[in-house]
Scaffold this motif. Structure first.
Motif, mmCIF file in Angstrom:
data_model
loop_
_atom_site.group_PDB
_atom_site.id
_atom_site.type_symbol
_atom_site.label_atom_id
_atom_site.label_comp_id
_atom_site.label_asym_id
_atom_site.label_seq_id
_atom_site.Cartn_x
_atom_site.Cartn_y
_atom_site.Cartn_z
ATOM 1 N N ARG A 19 0.728 -1.246 -0.312
ATOM 2 C CA ARG A 19 -0.010 0.162 -0.041
ATOM 3 C C ARG A 19 0.830 1.462 0.069
ATOM 4 O O ARG A 19 0.524 2.433 -0.675
ATOM 5 N N ALA A 20 1.984 1.099 0.794
ATOM 6 C CA ALA A 20 2.895 2.299 0.802
ATOM 7 C C ALA A 20 3.382 2.435 -0.423
ATOM 8 O O ALA A 20 3.502 3.732 -1.136
ATOM 9 N N ALA A 21 3.899 1.541 -1.228
ATOM 10 C CA ALA A 21 4.442 1.706 -2.646
ATOM 11 C C ALA A 21 3.707 2.154 -3.623
ATOM 12 O O ALA A 21 4.003 3.089 -4.514
ATOM 13 N N ILE A 22 2.284 1.779 -3.247
ATOM 14 C CA ILE A 22 1.273 2.495 -4.415
ATOM 15 C C ILE A 22 1.120 3.961 -4.176
ATOM 16 O O ILE A 22 0.723 4.473 -4.849
ATOM 17 N N ALA A 23 0.907 4.236 -2.876
ATOM 18 C CA ALA A 23 0.562 5.679 -2.505
ATOM 19 C C ALA A 23 1.612 6.492 -3.006
ATOM 20 O O ALA A 23 1.528 7.293 -3.525
ATOM 21 N N VAL A 24 2.878 6.050 -2.804
ATOM 22 C CA VAL A 24 4.204 6.837 -3.164
ATOM 23 C C VAL A 24 4.025 6.937 -4.762
ATOM 24 O O VAL A 24 4.228 8.003 -5.314
ATOM 25 N N ALA A 25 3.871 5.945 -5.486
ATOM 26 C CA ALA A 25 3.758 5.966 -7.019
ATOM 27 C C ALA A 25 2.959 6.545 -7.539
ATOM 28 O O ALA A 25 2.878 7.457 -8.342
ATOM 29 N N LEU A 26 1.585 6.766 -6.740
ATOM 30 C CA LEU A 26 0.344 7.709 -7.457
ATOM 31 C C LEU A 26 0.684 8.926 -7.327
ATOM 32 O O LEU A 26 0.598 9.932 -8.063
ATOM 33 N N LEU A 27 1.777 9.535 -6.220
ATOM 34 C CA LEU A 27 2.187 10.855 -6.107
ATOM 35 C C LEU A 27 3.430 11.148 -7.340
ATOM 36 O O LEU A 27 3.430 12.117 -7.928
ATOM 37 N N TYR A 73 -5.295 2.252 -17.875
ATOM 38 C CA TYR A 73 -4.921 3.573 -17.888
ATOM 39 C C TYR A 73 -4.044 3.771 -16.444
ATOM 40 O O TYR A 73 -3.389 4.895 -16.079
ATOM 41 N N GLY A 74 -3.798 2.724 -15.795
ATOM 42 C CA GLY A 74 -2.900 2.654 -14.432
ATOM 43 C C GLY A 74 -1.494 2.289 -14.793
ATOM 44 O O GLY A 74 -0.799 2.045 -13.852
ATOM 45 N N CYS A 75 -1.123 2.334 -16.260
ATOM 46 C CA CYS A 75 0.358 1.614 -16.395
ATOM 47 C C CYS A 75 1.282 2.687 -15.483
ATOM 48 O O CYS A 75 2.695 1.961 -15.397
ATOM 49 N N LEU A 76 1.305 3.716 -15.426
ATOM 50 C CA LEU A 76 2.220 4.576 -14.909
ATOM 51 C C LEU A 76 2.507 4.350 -13.512
ATOM 52 O O LEU A 76 3.544 4.079 -12.909
ATOM 53 N N PRO A 77 1.555 4.459 -12.813
ATOM 54 C CA PRO A 77 1.678 4.236 -11.256
ATOM 55 C C PRO A 77 1.872 2.708 -10.872
ATOM 56 O O PRO A 77 2.644 2.604 -10.099
ATOM 57 N N PRO A 104 -3.529 0.828 -31.464
ATOM 58 C CA PRO A 104 -3.776 2.196 -31.112
ATOM 59 C C PRO A 104 -2.561 2.719 -30.665
ATOM 60 O O PRO A 104 -1.909 2.099 -29.462
ATOM 61 N N PHE A 105 -1.888 3.920 -31.094
ATOM 62 C CA PHE A 105 -0.870 4.532 -30.507
ATOM 63 C C PHE A 105 -1.122 5.208 -29.235
ATOM 64 O O PHE A 105 -2.139 5.692 -29.189
ATOM 65 N N ALA A 106 -0.490 4.880 -28.165
ATOM 66 C CA ALA A 106 -0.532 5.445 -26.939
ATOM 67 C C ALA A 106 0.512 5.374 -26.168
ATOM 68 O O ALA A 106 1.538 4.322 -26.378
ATOM 69 N N PRO A 107 0.796 6.282 -25.109
ATOM 70 C CA PRO A 107 1.920 6.340 -24.497
ATOM 71 C C PRO A 107 1.503 4.913 -23.395
ATOM 72 O O PRO A 107 0.538 4.345 -22.969
ATOM 73 N N HIS A 108 2.737 4.467 -22.954
ATOM 74 C CA HIS A 108 2.721 3.154 -21.955
ATOM 75 C C HIS A 108 3.893 3.191 -21.158
ATOM 76 O O HIS A 108 4.950 3.749 -21.356
ATOM 77 N N ALA A 109 3.807 2.660 -19.940
ATOM 78 C CA ALA A 109 5.083 2.552 -19.003
ATOM 79 C C ALA A 109 5.020 0.909 -18.576
ATOM 80 O O ALA A 109 3.545 0.480 -18.256
ATOM 81 N N TRP A 110 6.144 0.483 -18.338
ATOM 82 C CA TRP A 110 6.021 -1.071 -17.904
ATOM 83 C C TRP A 110 7.594 -1.233 -17.405
ATOM 84 O O TRP A 110 8.326 -0.317 -17.235
ATOM 85 N N VAL A 111 7.522 -2.394 -17.004
ATOM 86 C CA VAL A 111 8.886 -2.796 -16.277
ATOM 87 C C VAL A 111 9.130 -4.275 -17.057
ATOM 88 O O VAL A 111 8.382 -5.062 -17.436
#
Length: 152
Positions: A19-27, A73-77, A104-111
């Motif tokens: 939960r802490a990692a998610i909270a920090v990631a959202l910020l 749409y949650g790929c970045l956090p 569809p061309f779109a921004p994306h973040a992944w690991v």
């Protein structure tokens, strides 16, 4: 290419660390791209490369604990939270942000870990990275007698 996310297993941990990692990631996900890259590069310093199993477990924990991170749409956090969660164990996956290479061309973040996409149904050739933050392992010291000629 499917637009569905891989669903996590029911046994994924959802404790305070997740939960802490998610909270920090959202910020952190609200930062400008250059600042986000600098912060993640700083956080990745001294980390060992994350094994695929560790990164996948972090992925499952994050998407189980957060509907927002599990969504399309949650790929970045999500990707930031996965990296931060791995970092709590001393490892770091390669964090990437870019675009899908085909419609569809779109921004994306992944690991990625061990040169494999973590939690993505797409193939690596379907993405074009624009920002990459790999693990920044601590540099080893030079053997005695080999001075650093660039430090002048």
């Amino acid at each position: 290419m499917s637009t569905e996310m891989t669903m996590p297993g029911r046994g994924a941990p959802r404790g305070p660390r997740v939960r802490a990692a998610i909270a920090v990631a959202l910020l952190v996900a609200r930062l400008r791209p250059d600042r986000l890259r600098r912060l993640l590069t700083f956080l990745s310093r001294g980390a060992r490369p994350a094994p695929y199993a560790t990164a996948l477990a972090a992925y499952e924990s994050v998407v189980t604990a957060s509907r927002r991170c599990a969504g399309w749409y949650g790929c970045l956090p999500r990707s930031v939270a996965i990296a931060l969660l791995c970092r709590t164990s001393g490892t770091w996956p390669t964090w990437l942000a870019g675009v899908r290479a085909a419609p569809p061309f779109a921004p994306h973040a992944w690991v990625e870990a061990e040169n494999r996409l973590v939690g993505e149904r797409a193939e690596p050739h379907e993405y074009r990275p624009l920002i990459t933050v790999p693990p920044q392992q601590a540099a080893t010291t030079a053997p005695a007698g080999e001075a650093d000629t660039h430090a002048r």
